[in-house]
Design a protein around this motif. Structure first.
Motif, PDB file in Angstrom:
ATOM      1  N   GLY A  10      81.915 101.944  58.860  1.00 21.38           N
ATOM      2  CA  GLY A  10      80.712 101.283  59.298  1.00 21.38           C
ATOM      3  C   GLY A  10      79.856 100.997  58.053  1.00 21.38           C
ATOM      4  O   GLY A  10      78.759 100.195  58.114  1.00 21.38           O
ATOM      5  N   SER A  11      80.114 101.390  56.749  1.00 21.44           N
ATOM      6  CA  SER A  11      79.272 100.931  55.657  1.00 21.44           C
ATOM      7  C   SER A  11      79.728  99.893  54.804  1.00 21.44           C
ATOM      8  O   SER A  11      79.026  99.590  53.779  1.00 21.44           O
ATOM      9  CB  SER A  11      79.319 102.346  54.887  1.00 21.44           C
ATOM     10  OG  SER A  11      80.396 102.541  54.059  1.00 21.44           O
ATOM     11  N   GLY A  12      80.617  99.149  55.219  1.00 20.73           N
ATOM     12  CA  GLY A  12      81.261  98.032  54.453  1.00 20.73           C
ATOM     13  C   GLY A  12      82.245  98.276  53.955  1.00 20.73           C
ATOM     14  O   GLY A  12      83.240  99.259  54.014  1.00 20.73           O
ATOM     15  N   PRO A  13      83.251  97.178  52.995  1.00 19.86           N
ATOM     16  CA  PRO A  13      84.448  97.497  52.883  1.00 19.86           C
ATOM     17  C   PRO A  13      84.788  98.280  51.535  1.00 19.86           C
ATOM     18  O   PRO A  13      85.794  98.647  51.338  1.00 19.86           O
ATOM     19  CB  PRO A  13      84.730  95.850  52.183  1.00 19.86           C
ATOM     20  CG  PRO A  13      83.573  95.117  51.882  1.00 19.86           C
ATOM     21  CD  PRO A  13      82.462  95.800  53.055  1.00 19.86           C
ATOM     22  N   TRP A  14      83.462  98.550  50.923  1.00 20.49           N
ATOM     23  CA  TRP A  14      83.869  99.734  49.536  1.00 20.49           C
ATOM     24  C   TRP A  14      83.620 100.994  50.166  1.00 20.49           C
ATOM     25  O   TRP A  14      82.769 101.458  50.766  1.00 20.49           O
ATOM     26  CB  TRP A  14      82.760  99.159  48.447  1.00 20.49           C
ATOM     27  CG  TRP A  14      82.969  97.830  47.960  1.00 20.49           C
ATOM     28  CD1 TRP A  14      82.164  97.025  48.178  1.00 20.49           C
ATOM     29  CD2 TRP A  14      84.239  97.318  47.277  1.00 20.49           C
ATOM     30  NE1 TRP A  14      82.577  95.839  47.457  1.00 20.49           N
ATOM     31  CE2 TRP A  14      83.797  95.994  46.937  1.00 20.49           C
ATOM     32  CE3 TRP A  14      85.274  97.887  46.750  1.00 20.49           C
ATOM     33  CZ2 TRP A  14      84.756  95.322  46.379  1.00 20.49           C
ATOM     34  CZ3 TRP A  14      86.047  97.234  46.105  1.00 20.49           C
ATOM     35  CH2 TRP A  14      85.957  95.906  45.676  1.00 20.49           C
ATOM     36  N   ASN A  15      84.605 101.821  49.362  1.00 19.87           N
ATOM     37  CA  ASN A  15      84.663 103.214  49.961  1.00 19.87           C
ATOM     38  C   ASN A  15      83.693 103.970  48.872  1.00 19.87           C
ATOM     39  O   ASN A  15      84.082 103.958  47.487  1.00 19.87           O
ATOM     40  CB  ASN A  15      85.949 103.755  49.821  1.00 19.87           C
ATOM     41  CG  ASN A  15      86.205 105.278  50.262  1.00 19.87           C
ATOM     42  OD1 ASN A  15      85.234 105.910  50.266  1.00 19.87           O
ATOM     43  ND2 ASN A  15      87.246 105.614  50.623  1.00 19.87           N
ATOM     44  N   GLU A  16      82.543 104.499  49.388  1.00 24.70           N
ATOM     45  CA  GLU A  16      81.560 105.034  48.239  1.00 24.70           C
ATOM     46  C   GLU A  16      82.344 106.375  47.852  1.00 24.70           C
ATOM     47  O   GLU A  16      81.377 106.919  46.907  1.00 24.70           O
ATOM     48  CB  GLU A  16      80.361 105.401  48.990  1.00 24.70           C
ATOM     49  CG  GLU A  16      79.651 104.081  49.432  1.00 24.70           C
ATOM     50  CD  GLU A  16      79.188 103.036  48.273  1.00 24.70           C
ATOM     51  OE1 GLU A  16      78.981 103.787  47.249  1.00 24.70           O
ATOM     52  OE2 GLU A  16      79.303 101.922  48.490  1.00 24.70           O
ATOM     53  N   ASP A  17      83.338 106.913  48.254  1.00 21.56           N
ATOM     54  CA  ASP A  17      83.998 108.266  47.591  1.00 21.56           C
ATOM     55  C   ASP A  17      84.434 108.092  46.358  1.00 21.56           C
ATOM     56  O   ASP A  17      84.464 109.130  45.549  1.00 21.56           O
ATOM     57  CB  ASP A  17      84.930 108.591  48.612  1.00 21.56           C
ATOM     58  CG  ASP A  17      84.617 109.280  49.894  1.00 21.56           C
ATOM     59  OD1 ASP A  17      83.447 109.322  50.073  1.00 21.56           O
ATOM     60  OD2 ASP A  17      85.359 109.302  50.796  1.00 21.56           O
ATOM     61  N   PHE A  18      84.673 106.890  45.789  1.00 17.71           N
ATOM     62  CA  PHE A  18      85.206 106.541  44.460  1.00 17.71           C
ATOM     63  C   PHE A  18      84.218 106.574  43.591  1.00 17.71           C
ATOM     64  O   PHE A  18      83.189 105.678  43.811  1.00 17.71           O
ATOM     65  CB  PHE A  18      85.947 105.213  44.522  1.00 17.71           C
ATOM     66  CG  PHE A  18      87.143 105.374  45.320  1.00 17.71           C
ATOM     67  CD1 PHE A  18      88.509 105.854  44.642  1.00 17.71           C
ATOM     68  CD2 PHE A  18      87.349 104.933  46.689  1.00 17.71           C
ATOM     69  CE1 PHE A  18      89.487 105.852  45.668  1.00 17.71           C
ATOM     70  CE2 PHE A  18      88.629 104.994  47.329  1.00 17.71           C
ATOM     71  CZ  PHE A  18      89.910 105.381  46.936  1.00 17.71           C
ATOM     72  N   PRO A  19      84.113 107.302  42.411  1.00 16.46           N
ATOM     73  CA  PRO A  19      83.306 107.232  41.538  1.00 16.46           C
ATOM     74  C   PRO A  19      83.249 105.867  40.577  1.00 16.46           C
ATOM     75  O   PRO A  19      82.257 105.450  40.068  1.00 16.46           O
ATOM     76  CB  PRO A  19      83.547 108.383  40.395  1.00 16.46           C
ATOM     77  CG  PRO A  19      84.931 108.736  40.547  1.00 16.46           C
ATOM     78  CD  PRO A  19      85.212 108.169  41.962  1.00 16.46           C
ATOM     79  N   PHE A  20      84.145 105.442  40.389  1.00 13.40           N
ATOM     80  CA  PHE A  20      84.613 104.297  39.483  1.00 13.40           C
ATOM     81  C   PHE A  20      85.698 103.414  39.701  1.00 13.40           C
ATOM     82  O   PHE A  20      85.645 102.606  40.143  1.00 13.40           O
ATOM     83  CB  PHE A  20      84.194 104.790  37.776  1.00 13.40           C
ATOM     84  CG  PHE A  20      83.757 103.598  37.274  1.00 13.40           C
ATOM     85  CD1 PHE A  20      84.709 102.722  36.335  1.00 13.40           C
ATOM     86  CD2 PHE A  20      82.366 103.263  37.064  1.00 13.40           C
ATOM     87  CE1 PHE A  20      84.331 101.929  35.346  1.00 13.40           C
ATOM     88  CE2 PHE A  20      81.867 102.336  36.100  1.00 13.40           C
ATOM     89  CZ  PHE A  20      82.803 101.453  35.315  1.00 13.40           C
ATOM     90  N   TYR A  21      86.770 103.953  39.467  1.00 12.94           N
ATOM     91  CA  TYR A  21      88.018 103.396  39.340  1.00 12.94           C
ATOM     92  C   TYR A  21      88.841 103.630  40.918  1.00 12.94           C
ATOM     93  O   TYR A  21      88.524 104.386  41.396  1.00 12.94           O
ATOM     94  CB  TYR A  21      88.969 104.102  38.447  1.00 12.94           C
ATOM     95  CG  TYR A  21      88.689 103.490  36.895  1.00 12.94           C
ATOM     96  CD1 TYR A  21      89.077 102.385  36.448  1.00 12.94           C
ATOM     97  CD2 TYR A  21      88.027 104.341  36.057  1.00 12.94           C
ATOM     98  CE1 TYR A  21      88.864 101.779  35.311  1.00 12.94           C
ATOM     99  CE2 TYR A  21      87.387 103.796  34.924  1.00 12.94           C
ATOM    100  CZ  TYR A  21      88.067 102.719  34.335  1.00 12.94           C
ATOM    101  OH  TYR A  21      87.650 102.300  33.204  1.00 12.94           O
ATOM    102  N   PHE A  22      89.763 102.585  40.953  1.00 11.59           N
ATOM    103  CA  PHE A  22      90.635 102.591  42.427  1.00 11.59           C
ATOM    104  C   PHE A  22      90.005 102.001  43.499  1.00 11.59           C
ATOM    105  O   PHE A  22      90.648 102.028  44.542  1.00 11.59           O
ATOM    106  CB  PHE A  22      91.176 104.103  42.483  1.00 11.59           C
ATOM    107  CG  PHE A  22      92.177 104.390  41.492  1.00 11.59           C
ATOM    108  CD1 PHE A  22      93.553 104.348  41.716  1.00 11.59           C
ATOM    109  CD2 PHE A  22      91.778 105.240  40.361  1.00 11.59           C
ATOM    110  CE1 PHE A  22      94.512 104.758  40.955  1.00 11.59           C
ATOM    111  CE2 PHE A  22      92.509 105.676  39.517  1.00 11.59           C
ATOM    112  CZ  PHE A  22      94.048 105.331  39.855  1.00 11.59           C
TER     113      PHE A  22
END
Length: 76
Positions: A10-22
């Motif tokens: 529910g937080s939007g399309p980006w996965n905040e678990d990723f630090p930078f790449y992928f």
């Protein structure tokens, strides 16, 4: 809206678990999983002069951390 269909918890399309790449690869995998067609869009080239941003961060470390998160999420 397509972004809503790809949401992560529910937080939007980006996965905040990723630090930078992928993050973009993860987004593409989720789109494919949900049968959302992908489109390649040509954009102007982005140039970083003097590698200023790259010199300020540890790119290999961020890449490896992002890779670990991606493999953890998609090796299920």
């Amino acid at each position: 809206m397509v972004g809503d269909k790809l949401g992560v918890d529910g937080s939007g399309p980006w996965n905040e678990d990723f630090p930078f790449y992928f993050n973009d690869t993860d987004l593409s995998f989720r789109a494919r999983q949900k049968k959302i067609p992908l489109t390649v869009i040509s954009i102007p080239e982005i140039v970083h002069f003097g590698k200023v941003s790259a010199a300020q961060i540890n790119i290999p470390k961020l890449y490896q951390e992002g890779r670990k998160v991606f493999l953890k999420n998609w090796s299920k």
